[in-house]
Scaffold this motif. Structure first.
Motif, PDB file in Angstrom:
ATOM      1  N   ARG A  77       0.839  -1.206   0.000  1.00 19.52           N
ATOM      2  CA  ARG A  77       0.000   0.000   0.000  1.00 19.52           C
ATOM      3  C   ARG A  77       0.870   1.249   0.000  1.00 19.52           C
ATOM      4  O   ARG A  77       0.650   2.172  -0.785  1.00 19.52           O
ATOM      5  N   ALA A  78       1.881   1.284   0.855  1.00 17.52           N
ATOM      6  CA  ALA A  78       2.767   2.450   0.913  1.00 17.52           C
ATOM      7  C   ALA A  78       3.516   2.633  -0.405  1.00 17.52           C
ATOM      8  O   ALA A  78       3.647   3.759  -0.888  1.00 17.52           O
ATOM      9  N   ASN A  79       3.997   1.537  -0.998  1.00 14.90           N
ATOM     10  CA  ASN A  79       4.678   1.643  -2.289  1.00 14.90           C
ATOM     11  C   ASN A  79       3.762   2.234  -3.352  1.00 14.90           C
ATOM     12  O   ASN A  79       4.189   3.093  -4.132  1.00 14.90           O
ATOM     13  N   ASN A  80       2.521   1.788  -3.385  1.00 13.84           N
ATOM     14  CA  ASN A  80       1.559   2.338  -4.356  1.00 13.84           C
ATOM     15  C   ASN A  80       1.343   3.826  -4.135  1.00 13.84           C
ATOM     16  O   ASN A  80       1.291   4.600  -5.096  1.00 13.84           O
ATOM     17  N   MET A  81       1.240   4.226  -2.880  1.00 10.14           N
ATOM     18  CA  MET A  81       0.982   5.631  -2.580  1.00 10.14           C
ATOM     19  C   MET A  81       2.229   6.488  -2.791  1.00 10.14           C
ATOM     20  O   MET A  81       2.130   7.646  -3.204  1.00 10.14           O
TER      21      MET A  81
ATOM     22  N   ALA B  16      -0.860   5.866   4.564  1.00 13.85           N
ATOM     23  CA  ALA B  16      -0.844   4.421   4.310  1.00 13.85           C
ATOM     24  C   ALA B  16      -0.944   3.652   5.623  1.00 13.85           C
ATOM     25  O   ALA B  16      -1.685   2.668   5.721  1.00 13.85           O
ATOM     26  N   SER B  17      -0.221   4.114   6.624  1.00  6.50           N
ATOM     27  CA  SER B  17      -0.258   3.472   7.933  1.00  6.50           C
ATOM     28  C   SER B  17      -1.644   3.576   8.557  1.00  6.50           C
ATOM     29  O   SER B  17      -2.169   2.603   9.113  1.00  6.50           O
ATOM     30  N   ASP B  18      -2.259   4.749   8.461  1.00  5.00           N
ATOM     31  CA  ASP B  18      -3.614   4.925   8.996  1.00  5.00           C
ATOM     32  C   ASP B  18      -4.591   3.962   8.324  1.00  5.00           C
ATOM     33  O   ASP B  18      -5.468   3.408   8.979  1.00  5.00           O
TER      34      ASP B  18
ATOM     35  N   ASP C  28      -6.280   4.135  18.987  1.00  6.18           N
ATOM     36  CA  ASP C  28      -4.974   4.722  19.304  1.00  6.18           C
ATOM     37  C   ASP C  28      -4.195   3.900  20.331  1.00  6.18           C
ATOM     38  O   ASP C  28      -2.989   3.713  20.196  1.00  6.18           O
ATOM     39  N   GLN C  29      -4.869   3.409  21.357  1.00  6.70           N
ATOM     40  CA  GLN C  29      -4.191   2.613  22.384  1.00  6.70           C
ATOM     41  C   GLN C  29      -3.685   1.298  21.792  1.00  6.70           C
ATOM     42  O   GLN C  29      -2.560   0.867  22.084  1.00  6.70           O
ATOM     43  N   GLU C  30      -4.474   0.656  20.952  1.00  7.77           N
ATOM     44  CA  GLU C  30      -4.043  -0.587  20.316  1.00  7.77           C
ATOM     45  C   GLU C  30      -2.855  -0.345  19.380  1.00  7.77           C
ATOM     46  O   GLU C  30      -1.922  -1.151  19.318  1.00  7.77           O
TER      47      GLU C  30
END
Length: 162
Positions: A47-51, A137-139, A147-149
């Protein structure tokens, strides 16, 4: 079988079995930590590579650029060790970034035989743009976690990685 609702997905850590690939979710492999971390990495990196493609970057080159912009003045050897890449891969990644004018190789004050990778002003600007994309991408990858998880996952992964 319909996909679980958002509420169902967030309250269950076990995917539901269905037709097609979903029926493999209940196999022994789907519970193995090494497989799960590899699959999560693959999905997230893809996903990050695509973005990042809009900036002509990939996760590996972004990682080198990020470390160059960290203020730590990493050497090529440190980059290879930290990123668990072969030194020849680091050379190729630094070469690409250097050709773009994003980084330079400078003498390492700790060891004159070594080079540190330093960002240029253009590299810092590129990094800021790429960092925002990687955050998106991380989100997306972590959308099922609160957020805690996310912080717990980050802590556990740090403990494993370091």
């Amino acid at each position: 079988m319909p996909a679980p609702t958002t509420a169902e997905a967030t309250t269950s850590s076990q995917p539901t079995a269905g037709n097609g690939v979903e029926r493999l979710y209940t196999t022994d492999l789907a519970s193995e930590i090494e497989f799960l971390t590899a699959r999560a990495r693959s999905l997230g990196s893809g996903r990050a590579n695509n973005m990042l493609a809009e900036l002509d970057l990939k996760v590996r080159s972004y990682s080198v650029l990020s470390l160059a912009c960290s203020g730590q003045n990493p050497s090529q050897r440190e980059l290879a060790d930290f990123l668990s890449l072969d030194p020849s891969q680091i050379v190729a990644l630094v070469d690409q970034l250097e050709k773009r004018g994003a980084v330079t190789r400078e003498a390492d004050p700790r060891d004159r035989r070594s080079k540190v990778i330093a960002p240029t002003a253009a590299g810092r600007r590129l990094y800021k743009r790429a960092e925002a994309i990687v955050r998106q991408a991380s989100d997306h990858s972590l959308a099922q976690l609160n957020d805690q998880e996310r912080e717990t996952l980050r802590d556990l992964l740090r403990r494993i990685a370091f």
